[in-house]
Scaffold this motif. Structure first.
Motif, PDB file in Angstrom:
ATOM      1  N   GLY A  40      15.393   0.268   3.896  1.00 34.46           N
ATOM      2  CA  GLY A  40      14.844  -0.513   3.129  1.00 34.46           C
ATOM      3  C   GLY A  40      15.155  -1.143   2.170  1.00 34.46           C
ATOM      4  N   ILE A  41      15.449  -0.232   0.865  1.00 31.44           N
ATOM      5  CA  ILE A  41      16.405  -0.429  -0.279  1.00 31.44           C
ATOM      6  C   ILE A  41      17.591  -0.768  -0.007  1.00 31.44           C
ATOM      7  N   ALA A  42      18.665  -0.610   0.727  1.00 29.42           N
ATOM      8  CA  ALA A  42      19.918  -1.322   1.574  1.00 29.42           C
ATOM      9  C   ALA A  42      19.899  -2.413   1.537  1.00 29.42           C
ATOM     10  N   ALA A  43      18.656  -2.821   2.537  1.00 33.24           N
ATOM     11  CA  ALA A  43      18.918  -4.038   2.795  1.00 33.24           C
ATOM     12  C   ALA A  43      18.193  -5.298   2.015  1.00 33.24           C
ATOM     13  N   TRP A  44      17.768  -4.259   0.967  1.00 31.78           N
ATOM     14  CA  TRP A  44      17.046  -5.284  -0.479  1.00 31.78           C
ATOM     15  C   TRP A  44      18.252  -5.299  -1.399  1.00 31.78           C
ATOM     16  N   GLY A  45      19.303  -4.043  -1.471  1.00 33.21           N
ATOM     17  CA  GLY A  45      20.454  -4.195  -2.056  1.00 33.21           C
ATOM     18  C   GLY A  45      20.990  -5.407  -1.842  1.00 33.21           C
ATOM     19  N   VAL A  73      13.392 -10.417   2.267  1.00 34.35           N
ATOM     20  CA  VAL A  73      11.734 -10.056   2.434  1.00 34.35           C
ATOM     21  C   VAL A  73      11.092  -9.444   3.183  1.00 34.35           C
ATOM     22  N   LEU A  74      11.926  -9.021   4.850  1.00 33.56           N
ATOM     23  CA  LEU A  74      11.568  -7.865   5.575  1.00 33.56           C
ATOM     24  C   LEU A  74      11.772  -6.226   4.452  1.00 33.56           C
ATOM     25  N   ALA A  75      12.370  -6.512   3.989  1.00 29.22           N
ATOM     26  CA  ALA A  75      12.508  -5.337   3.353  1.00 29.22           C
ATOM     27  C   ALA A  75      11.767  -4.997   2.079  1.00 29.22           C
ATOM     28  N   LEU A  76      11.148  -6.328   1.312  1.00 29.41           N
ATOM     29  CA  LEU A  76      10.470  -6.307   0.217  1.00 29.41           C
ATOM     30  C   LEU A  76       9.209  -5.785   0.367  1.00 29.41           C
ATOM     31  N   LEU A  77       8.539  -6.519   1.395  1.00 31.02           N
ATOM     32  CA  LEU A  77       7.660  -6.095   2.302  1.00 31.02           C
ATOM     33  C   LEU A  77       7.727  -4.556   3.432  1.00 31.02           C
ATOM     34  N   GLY A  78       7.836  -4.066   3.241  1.00 32.00           N
ATOM     35  CA  GLY A  78       8.673  -2.198   3.191  1.00 32.00           C
ATOM     36  C   GLY A  78       8.069  -1.702   2.296  1.00 32.00           C
ATOM     37  N   VAL A  79       8.525  -2.209   0.772  1.00 35.69           N
ATOM     38  CA  VAL A  79       8.559  -1.640  -0.044  1.00 35.69           C
ATOM     39  C   VAL A  79       6.676  -1.308  -0.767  1.00 35.69           C
ATOM     40  N   LEU A  80       6.806  -3.312  -0.595  1.00 39.06           N
ATOM     41  CA  LEU A  80       5.078  -3.791  -1.077  1.00 39.06           C
ATOM     42  C   LEU A  80       4.299  -2.735  -0.239  1.00 39.06           C
ATOM     43  N   LEU A  81       4.532  -2.767   0.490  1.00 34.03           N
ATOM     44  CA  LEU A  81       3.091  -2.334   2.029  1.00 34.03           C
ATOM     45  C   LEU A  81       2.430  -0.341   1.778  1.00 34.03           C
ATOM     46  N   SER A  82       4.526   0.308   0.973  1.00 30.58           N
ATOM     47  CA  SER A  82       4.223   1.660   1.079  1.00 30.58           C
ATOM     48  C   SER A  82       2.803   1.783  -0.368  1.00 30.58           C
ATOM     49  N   LEU A  83       3.458   0.225  -1.244  1.00 29.37           N
ATOM     50  CA  LEU A  83       2.671   1.002  -2.685  1.00 29.37           C
ATOM     51  C   LEU A  83       1.306   0.340  -2.867  1.00 29.37           C
ATOM     52  N   LEU A  84       0.718  -0.167  -1.699  1.00 32.37           N
ATOM     53  CA  LEU A  84      -0.971   0.065  -1.591  1.00 32.37           C
ATOM     54  C   LEU A  84      -1.670   0.844  -0.925  1.00 32.37           C
ATOM     55  N   ARG A  95      -7.610   0.227  -4.109  1.00 30.55           N
ATOM     56  CA  ARG A  95      -8.322  -1.386  -3.886  1.00 30.55           C
ATOM     57  C   ARG A  95      -7.879  -1.952  -4.987  1.00 30.55           C
ATOM     58  N   ALA A  96      -7.593  -1.559  -6.667  1.00 27.20           N
ATOM     59  CA  ALA A  96      -6.665  -2.442  -7.490  1.00 27.20           C
ATOM     60  C   ALA A  96      -5.399  -2.935  -6.770  1.00 27.20           C
ATOM     61  N   THR A  97      -4.640  -2.639  -6.228  1.00 20.63           N
ATOM     62  CA  THR A  97      -3.320  -3.071  -5.824  1.00 20.63           C
ATOM     63  C   THR A  97      -3.558  -4.071  -4.122  1.00 20.63           C
ATOM     64  N   TRP A  98      -3.875  -3.804  -3.742  1.00 16.51           N
ATOM     65  CA  TRP A  98      -4.616  -4.795  -1.975  1.00 16.51           C
ATOM     66  C   TRP A  98      -5.261  -5.867  -3.353  1.00 16.51           C
ATOM     67  N   THR A  99      -6.206  -5.351  -4.015  1.00 13.61           N
ATOM     68  CA  THR A  99      -6.907  -6.820  -5.110  1.00 13.61           C
ATOM     69  C   THR A  99      -5.498  -7.622  -5.488  1.00 13.61           C
ATOM     70  N   ALA A 100      -4.775  -6.908  -6.378  1.00 11.99           N
ATOM     71  CA  ALA A 100      -3.921  -7.898  -6.600  1.00 11.99           C
ATOM     72  C   ALA A 100      -3.140  -8.179  -6.293  1.00 11.99           C
ATOM     73  N   THR A 101      -1.921  -7.622  -5.064  1.00 13.64           N
ATOM     74  CA  THR A 101      -1.190  -8.813  -4.226  1.00 13.64           C
ATOM     75  C   THR A 101      -1.792  -9.437  -3.601  1.00 13.64           C
TER      76      THR A 101
END
Length: 226
Positions: free
Chosen positions: A7-12, A156-167, A170-176
């Motif tokens: 995902g990082i490579a696609a994002w880059g 966008v898909l790469a960013l979503l993959g990285v995002l989901l790994s950070l959720l 409850r605080a991160t889900w709410t903030a997102t």
């Protein structure tokens, strides 16, 4: 790090192409990729630069997007504060979201320990190579890669993959959720200012949830105390 590296490579790659497609010269794009080394901040300011936004808007947007690194560094302080300043500055440059998540899962106790520094540098090296090589490749081949390939959607898909790994709570889900809602609601604002609105709303929501959870924990501890 190998799974996340895809995902990082696609994002880059997407970021490298986007920088040149927006009108940035190849040398400036290379310098930005190597020095800024923050994909979300780069993608956030590229449309602002292309639109001729005031410099203060560009800087403010980049700083707001990267505010999370203040939190990362404050948590990493417990592990690395004993290191020389030069090493801590290097850690600051090479730090990243996925590295932070992997490190905290491996070393949940906030104190220096054996293997922490090698673990960080192993993850940081993989992350840096996975980002810089595709990013520089995208810069070099930007004019040869047609927009019809849909690299924007891949990014966008790469960013979503990285995002989901950070959720992770409850605080991160709410903030997102709040950030997504605010970004759509403020989409009509000029100069992509809806990004700043979304960031401010997400930070406020995340801090509010954290404060509520802390108060509840203290209340429970107080009730259970003799």
């Amino acid at each position: 790090m190998l799974g996340a590296s895809l995902g990082i490579a696609a994002w880059g790659l997407v970021t490298g192409v986007a920088m040149v497609k927006s009108g940035m010269s190849v040398p400036v794009a290379v310098v930005m990729s190597l020095l800024v080394y923050a994909g979300s901040a780069q993608l956030a300011v590229i449309p602002l630069l292309a639109a001729g936004a005031p410099l203060w808007v560009v800087w403010l947007t980049a700083c707001c997007v990267n505010l999370r690194f203040v939190i990362f560094s404050s948590l990493w302080r417990s592990y690395f504060q004993h290191l020389p300043l030069r090493q801590r500055l290097a850690i600051g440059y090479f730090s990243g979201d996925v590295i932070f998540v992997a490190f905290m899962k491996r070393f949940p106790e906030p104190r220096p320990g054996k293997g922490q520094v090698p673990f960080f540098w192993g993850a940081a090296t993989v992350n840096w190579v996975a980002w810089q090589v595709p990013s520089l490749l995208g810069i070099a081949l930007a004019h040869a890669i047609p927009l019809s390939w849909g690299l924007g959607f891949a990014g966008v898909l790469a960013l979503l993959g990285v995002l989901l790994s950070l959720l992770v709570d409850r605080a991160t889900w709410t903030a997102t959720g709040v950030a997504a809602t605010a970004a759509v609601a403020a989409f009509a604002l000029p100069l992509k200012l809806n990004i700043l609105v979304a960031i401010a709303a997400a930070v406020a929501a995340g801090l509010l949830v954290e404060a509520v959870q802390t108060q509840r924990t203290l209340a429970v501890d107080h009730e259970g105390a003799p």
